[in-house]
Design a protein around this motif. Structure first.
Motif, PDB file in Angstrom:
ATOM      1  N   THR A  99       0.834  -1.206   0.000  1.00 35.14           N
ATOM      2  CA  THR A  99       0.000   0.000   0.000  1.00 35.14           C
ATOM      3  C   THR A  99       0.865   1.251   0.000  1.00 35.14           C
ATOM      4  N   LEU A 100       1.919   1.253   0.800  1.00 38.01           N
ATOM      5  CA  LEU A 100       2.837   2.391   0.807  1.00 38.01           C
ATOM      6  C   LEU A 100       3.470   2.573  -0.568  1.00 38.01           C
ATOM      7  N   ALA A 101       3.843   1.491  -1.222  1.00 37.44           N
ATOM      8  CA  ALA A 101       4.442   1.580  -2.561  1.00 37.44           C
ATOM      9  C   ALA A 101       3.480   2.244  -3.538  1.00 37.44           C
ATOM     10  N   ARG A 102       2.218   1.829  -3.519  1.00 41.19           N
ATOM     11  CA  ARG A 102       1.241   2.409  -4.445  1.00 41.19           C
ATOM     12  C   ARG A 102       1.027   3.893  -4.163  1.00 41.19           C
ATOM     13  N   ARG A 103       1.045   4.284  -2.904  1.00 45.69           N
ATOM     14  CA  ARG A 103       0.824   5.698  -2.579  1.00 45.69           C
ATOM     15  C   ARG A 103       2.029   6.553  -2.965  1.00 45.69           C
TER      16      ARG A 103
END
Length: 243
Positions: free
Chosen positions: A99-103
């Motif tokens: 999720t952090l990567a996508r954000r």
């Protein structure tokens, strides 16, 4: 260890890594007389990726310093924003931080992500080969010497994780320019270019599209755009306050 005794004090910001008995004030540590201060600090639980200034009896010393008997060592956190050698600033995230990567990609930050567990040695090697900052909650991974650079992700909540990374590294933000799926760059696309990816309702309701140059994925301002736009606005607002 059976050698010189030193006194070590950790900054409150590093208390997460330190056993409860060492979290306040100074604590006595017996060294072996040969290990570096960096090795001693890591043996007490703190990855060197999280260590900023080290002082011994008030003077700044490198991690290669060999402690001597009676020294009082202060361990401080990394200064923010943290400067990373080389350019541009790029990240590598492990399998637990999708999720952090996508954000980060949503914000236009160059972010590689391993969606499977390829193992610590492979991650560390990729960090070094591509000169990417390794972001992880795995302390063992962050202690690997071959890392280009690394940082511990302190929270388990994606919102807090993103805030922490932006605060710590202050990366350049270019929202809506990267594919959240593969990290490729986006380009404007005509509806006919992405028609094979569109459902009937989407084809009728939207006219503005983008497409990833690498994987071909199509993007448009769909049902989740408002939520994504809020993430972007908050990140840009944070940059305005701190910049």
């Amino acid at each position: 260890m059976n050698g010189p005794e030193i006194h070590v004090e950790f900054a409150p910001e590093l208390s997460l890594f330190v056993p409860h008995g060492r979290r306040t004030g100074t604590t006595k540590v017996v060294t072996d007389g040969a290990s570096t201060l960096g090795h001693v600090v890591e043996s007490l639980g703190v990855p060197l990726t999280e260590v900023g200034t080290l002082t011994a009896d008030g003077r700044e010393v490198p991690v290669s310093h060999i402690p001597v008997a009676g020294e009082t060592v202060a361990v401080r956190p990394v200064a923010r924003p943290q400067k990373v050698p080389g350019a541009p600033l790029r990240f590598l995230l492990d399998v637990h931080l999708g999720t952090l990567a996508r954000r980060l990609r949503l914000l236009g930050v160059d972010t590689a992500y391993e969606s499977t567990d390829i193992g610590d040695p492979a991650l560390a090697s990729r960090s070094a080969a591509e000169r990417r900052v390794m972001l992880s909650r795995d302390r063992g991974l962050l202690r690997r010497r071959e890392l280009w650079a690394g940082a511990f992700v302190y929270s388990t909540r994606p919102e807090d994780q993103l805030h922490d990374v932006l605060d710590r590294f202050a990366p350049e933000l270019r929202p809506w320019t990267r594919c959240t799926a593969c990290n490729g760059h986006l380009r404007e696309a005509a509806k006919e270019d992405v028609a094979d990816q569109l459902e009937g309702g989407t084809r009728r309701s939207y006219d503005v599209f983008a497409q990833c140059r690498d994987c071909g994925r199509a993007y448009w301002r769909g049902a989740h755009h408002e939520q994504l736009d809020a993430i972007v606005r908050q990140a840009l607002s944070m940059r305005t306050r701190t910049g």
